[in-house]
Write a protein that holds these residues in place. Structure first.
Motif, PDB file in Angstrom:
ATOM      1  N   ASP A  80       0.819  -1.215   0.000  1.00  0.00           N
ATOM      2  CA  ASP A  80       0.000   0.000   0.000  1.00  0.00           C
ATOM      3  C   ASP A  80       0.852   1.264   0.000  1.00  0.00           C
ATOM      4  O   ASP A  80       0.327   2.368   0.048  1.00  0.00           O
ATOM      5  CB  ASP A  80      -0.919   0.028   1.233  1.00  0.00           C
ATOM      6  N   GLY A  81       2.182   1.104  -0.009  1.00  0.00           N
ATOM      7  CA  GLY A  81       3.072   2.253  -0.015  1.00  0.00           C
ATOM      8  C   GLY A  81       3.382   2.797   1.366  1.00  0.00           C
ATOM      9  O   GLY A  81       3.952   3.875   1.502  1.00  0.00           O
ATOM     10  N   ILE A  82       3.012   2.060   2.406  1.00  0.00           N
ATOM     11  CA  ILE A  82       3.313   2.479   3.777  1.00  0.00           C
ATOM     12  C   ILE A  82       4.712   1.994   4.126  1.00  0.00           C
ATOM     13  O   ILE A  82       5.035   0.824   3.933  1.00  0.00           O
ATOM     14  CB  ILE A  82       2.274   1.921   4.771  1.00  0.00           C
ATOM     15  N   SER A  83       5.554   2.908   4.612  1.00  0.00           N
ATOM     16  CA  SER A  83       6.919   2.531   4.991  1.00  0.00           C
ATOM     17  C   SER A  83       7.271   3.194   6.311  1.00  0.00           C
ATOM     18  O   SER A  83       6.758   4.251   6.654  1.00  0.00           O
ATOM     19  CB  SER A  83       7.918   2.944   3.908  1.00  0.00           C
ATOM     20  N   GLY A  84       8.148   2.528   7.066  1.00  0.00           N
ATOM     21  CA  GLY A  84       8.535   3.072   8.355  1.00  0.00           C
ATOM     22  C   GLY A  84       9.500   2.165   9.074  1.00  0.00           C
ATOM     23  O   GLY A  84      10.259   1.427   8.446  1.00  0.00           O
ATOM     24  N   ILE A  85       9.438   2.219  10.395  1.00  0.00           N
ATOM     25  CA  ILE A  85      10.309   1.394  11.222  1.00  0.00           C
ATOM     26  C   ILE A  85       9.435   0.495  12.100  1.00  0.00           C
ATOM     27  O   ILE A  85       8.288   0.821  12.389  1.00  0.00           O
ATOM     28  CB  ILE A  85      11.254   2.245  12.096  1.00  0.00           C
ATOM     29  N   TYR A  86      10.023  -0.638  12.522  1.00  0.00           N
ATOM     30  CA  TYR A  86       9.275  -1.546  13.374  1.00  0.00           C
ATOM     31  C   TYR A  86      10.155  -2.067  14.498  1.00  0.00           C
ATOM     32  O   TYR A  86      11.382  -2.053  14.413  1.00  0.00           O
ATOM     33  CB  TYR A  86       8.698  -2.716  12.564  1.00  0.00           C
ATOM     34  N   THR A  87       9.491  -2.520  15.558  1.00  0.00           N
ATOM     35  CA  THR A  87      10.152  -3.199  16.658  1.00  0.00           C
ATOM     36  C   THR A  87       9.314  -4.412  17.037  1.00  0.00           C
ATOM     37  O   THR A  87       8.108  -4.444  16.784  1.00  0.00           O
ATOM     38  CB  THR A  87      10.305  -2.302  17.909  1.00  0.00           C
ATOM     39  N   VAL A  88       9.971  -5.397  17.626  1.00  0.00           N
ATOM     40  CA  VAL A  88       9.279  -6.548  18.195  1.00  0.00           C
ATOM     41  C   VAL A  88       9.508  -6.486  19.692  1.00  0.00           C
ATOM     42  O   VAL A  88      10.641  -6.367  20.148  1.00  0.00           O
ATOM     43  CB  VAL A  88       9.809  -7.880  17.617  1.00  0.00           C
ATOM     44  N   GLU A  89       8.416  -6.513  20.454  1.00  0.00           N
ATOM     45  CA  GLU A  89       8.513  -6.426  21.906  1.00  0.00           C
ATOM     46  C   GLU A  89       7.574  -7.436  22.545  1.00  0.00           C
ATOM     47  O   GLU A  89       6.573  -7.829  21.946  1.00  0.00           O
ATOM     48  CB  GLU A  89       8.144  -5.020  22.382  1.00  0.00           C
ATOM     49  N   LYS A  90       7.915  -7.837  23.753  1.00  0.00           N
ATOM     50  CA  LYS A  90       7.027  -8.705  24.519  1.00  0.00           C
ATOM     51  C   LYS A  90       6.351  -7.850  25.572  1.00  0.00           C
ATOM     52  O   LYS A  90       6.995  -7.326  26.475  1.00  0.00           O
ATOM     53  CB  LYS A  90       7.804  -9.853  25.158  1.00  0.00           C
ATOM     54  N   ILE A  91       5.037  -7.697  25.440  1.00  0.00           N
ATOM     55  CA  ILE A  91       4.238  -6.872  26.338  1.00  0.00           C
ATOM     56  C   ILE A  91       3.166  -7.762  26.965  1.00  0.00           C
ATOM     57  O   ILE A  91       2.412  -8.424  26.251  1.00  0.00           O
ATOM     58  CB  ILE A  91       3.551  -5.711  25.576  1.00  0.00           C
ATOM     59  N   ILE A  97       4.427  -6.788  17.170  1.00  0.00           N
ATOM     60  CA  ILE A  97       5.158  -6.019  16.172  1.00  0.00           C
ATOM     61  C   ILE A  97       4.558  -4.617  16.212  1.00  0.00           C
ATOM     62  O   ILE A  97       3.363  -4.443  15.970  1.00  0.00           O
ATOM     63  CB  ILE A  97       5.023  -6.612  14.756  1.00  0.00           C
ATOM     64  N   GLN A  98       5.385  -3.624  16.529  1.00  0.00           N
ATOM     65  CA  GLN A  98       4.935  -2.240  16.613  1.00  0.00           C
ATOM     66  C   GLN A  98       5.553  -1.467  15.461  1.00  0.00           C
ATOM     67  O   GLN A  98       6.766  -1.511  15.265  1.00  0.00           O
ATOM     68  CB  GLN A  98       5.322  -1.644  17.958  1.00  0.00           C
ATOM     69  N   VAL A  99       4.701  -0.770  14.700  1.00  0.00           N
ATOM     70  CA  VAL A  99       5.143  -0.075  13.496  1.00  0.00           C
ATOM     71  C   VAL A  99       4.824   1.414  13.595  1.00  0.00           C
ATOM     72  O   VAL A  99       3.701   1.787  13.924  1.00  0.00           O
ATOM     73  CB  VAL A  99       4.478  -0.675  12.237  1.00  0.00           C
ATOM     74  N   GLN A 100       5.824   2.237  13.306  1.00  0.00           N
ATOM     75  CA  GLN A 100       5.671   3.684  13.156  1.00  0.00           C
ATOM     76  C   GLN A 100       5.968   3.969  11.684  1.00  0.00           C
ATOM     77  O   GLN A 100       7.084   3.710  11.227  1.00  0.00           O
ATOM     78  CB  GLN A 100       6.687   4.424  14.023  1.00  0.00           C
ATOM     79  N   ALA A 101       4.985   4.463  10.943  1.00  0.00           N
ATOM     80  CA  ALA A 101       5.174   4.563   9.495  1.00  0.00           C
ATOM     81  C   ALA A 101       4.550   5.835   8.930  1.00  0.00           C
ATOM     82  O   ALA A 101       3.886   6.600   9.627  1.00  0.00           O
ATOM     83  CB  ALA A 101       4.567   3.334   8.820  1.00  0.00           C
ATOM     84  N   LYS A 102       4.805   6.011   7.644  1.00  0.00           N
ATOM     85  CA  LYS A 102       4.214   7.102   6.860  1.00  0.00           C
ATOM     86  C   LYS A 102       3.460   6.478   5.693  1.00  0.00           C
ATOM     87  O   LYS A 102       3.926   5.531   5.063  1.00  0.00           O
ATOM     88  CB  LYS A 102       5.302   8.026   6.308  1.00  0.00           C
TER      89      LYS A 102
END
Length: 142
Positions: A80-91, A97-102
């Motif tokens: 879909d053209g969404i790009s950003g950064i991700y992290t994997v965390e245990k909560i 998988i947590q994504v911050q994108a544009k």
């Protein structure tokens, strides 16, 4: 005096032993998750939407469909053209998988998937918005 020294030595050895043998299982799980998802193209095969007792399934098998790449450099891009950064965390005992994108038009978006299951060729992620839970079934062709 000799007894105090002996007790102190025993306590010191016990403390070293106990701290040296602890395991960071959350760290191991997230590290393994990064390795399992990265540098693969994950294709959405089908999605299930749960609303109350109702389940709707939509299949994408054999069609041009949505895909997402999670890269080793911790960036992500999707069809879909969404790009950003991700992290994997245990909560709270769950891998996420947590994504911050544009978006392709420059808007910011943040989303969080809970990892239900993950293997070399298949991955199941879920997310919930309000009272609707969506379960996404991915596979990679590598």
């Amino acid at each position: 005096m000799k007894k105090i020294f002996q007790y102190t030595l025993i306590l010191l050895i016990a403390a070293i032993y106990l701290t040296g043998c602890s395991k960071d299982t959350a760290g191991a799980e997230t590290s393994l998750s990064y390795k399992m998802i990265s540098d693969k193209t994950w294709y959405l095969d089908y999605a299930q939407t749960f609303t109350g007792t109702s389940v709707k399934t939509k299949t994408y098998v054999g069609q041009s469909t949505y895909f997402i790449n999670f890269l080793k450099n911790l960036t992500t891009v999707d069809s879909d053209g969404i790009s950003g950064i991700y992290t994997v965390e245990k909560i709270n005992g769950q891998l996420q998988i947590q994504v911050q994108a544009k978006t392709s038009n420059g808007g910011s978006i943040e989303y969080i998937y809970t990892i239900e299951s993950m293997g070399d060729k298949h991955m199941v992620l879920t997310y919930t918005i309000s009272t609707v839970t969506t379960k996404l079934f991915y596979s990679n062709k590598n």
